[in-house]
Design a protein around this motif. Sequence first.
Motif, short mmCIF file in Angstrom:
data_model
loop_
_atom_site.label_atom_id
_atom_site.label_comp_id
_atom_site.label_asym_id
_atom_site.label_seq_id
_atom_site.Cartn_x
_atom_site.Cartn_y
_atom_site.Cartn_z
N ARG A 166 29.21 -13.54 22.44
CA ARG A 166 27.81 -13.99 22.47
C ARG A 166 26.88 -12.82 22.14
N TYR A 218 28.55 -21.97 25.66
CA TYR A 218 27.23 -21.72 25.09
C TYR A 218 27.12 -22.36 23.72
N SER A 219 25.92 -22.83 23.42
CA SER A 219 25.61 -23.33 22.08
C SER A 219 24.32 -22.65 21.64
N ALA A 220 24.15 -22.56 20.34
CA ALA A 220 22.93 -21.98 19.78
C ALA A 220 22.21 -23.03 18.97
N ALA A 238 28.10 -20.27 19.60
CA ALA A 238 27.36 -19.04 19.88
C ALA A 238 28.28 -17.88 20.20
N ILE A 266 19.76 -19.84 22.68
CA ILE A 266 21.07 -20.03 23.29
C ILE A 266 20.91 -20.90 24.54
N VAL A 267 21.78 -21.89 24.67
CA VAL A 267 21.79 -22.72 25.88
C VAL A 267 23.18 -22.72 26.48
N GLU A 268 23.21 -22.66 27.79
CA GLU A 268 24.49 -22.77 28.49
C GLU A 268 24.79 -24.25 28.64
N ARG A 269 26.06 -24.61 28.48
CA ARG A 269 26.42 -26.02 28.58
C ARG A 269 27.82 -26.15 29.17
N THR A 308 34.23 -21.51 19.34
CA THR A 308 33.13 -20.54 19.48
C THR A 308 32.78 -19.91 18.14
N GLU A 352 30.91 -17.75 22.20
CA GLU A 352 31.52 -17.74 23.52
C GLU A 352 31.57 -19.17 24.08
#
Length: 162
Positions: free
Chosen positions: A11, A138-140, A133, A27-30, A106, A135
């Motif tokens: 990331r 995480y998504s971007a 993203a 970046i968002v954690e999911r 990823t 890792e």
Amino acid sequence: MAEQTAAGGGRERFLADAAARGLNVEIVERSAARSLEEAAGILGIRPADIVKSLVVKHKDGSFLFALVPGDRQISWPKLRALLGVNKLSLPAAETAFEATGYERGTITPLGSTRPWPVYADQSIQGRRISMGAGEHGYSAFVDADALTAALGAVVADITDPN
């Protein structure tokens, strides 16, 4: 391999490369998803707005990235014709990791350990997309046009509907 990716700061590599290219990413954690549809639901977007970064092996042993919307799949005849080759393939997960420094799920051209050429399907143009993203978890989100410009991507018709 997850340990290798975490140790390699996937990331962080993604974010550093995006910043170096002047690319604005969110970046968002999911949570983990079992399907594309589930991932889209978690992110609150359509499956078509999730863009997969696929590593493709060229017959000469080099690689390229194909950016493919979630509701579409690579058209091997179209991609081969664009590249002027008669053989392309999806490498094994370990080979893709060695080529990019990212695990499947990823993978992204941003922060790849090697700067392979990027080919993006024309259908992503003019949209805000989500992508890996670097890792797991995480998504971007990024503007597709800014992404393809920053990567110097070839934008062409390289997919067919799923």
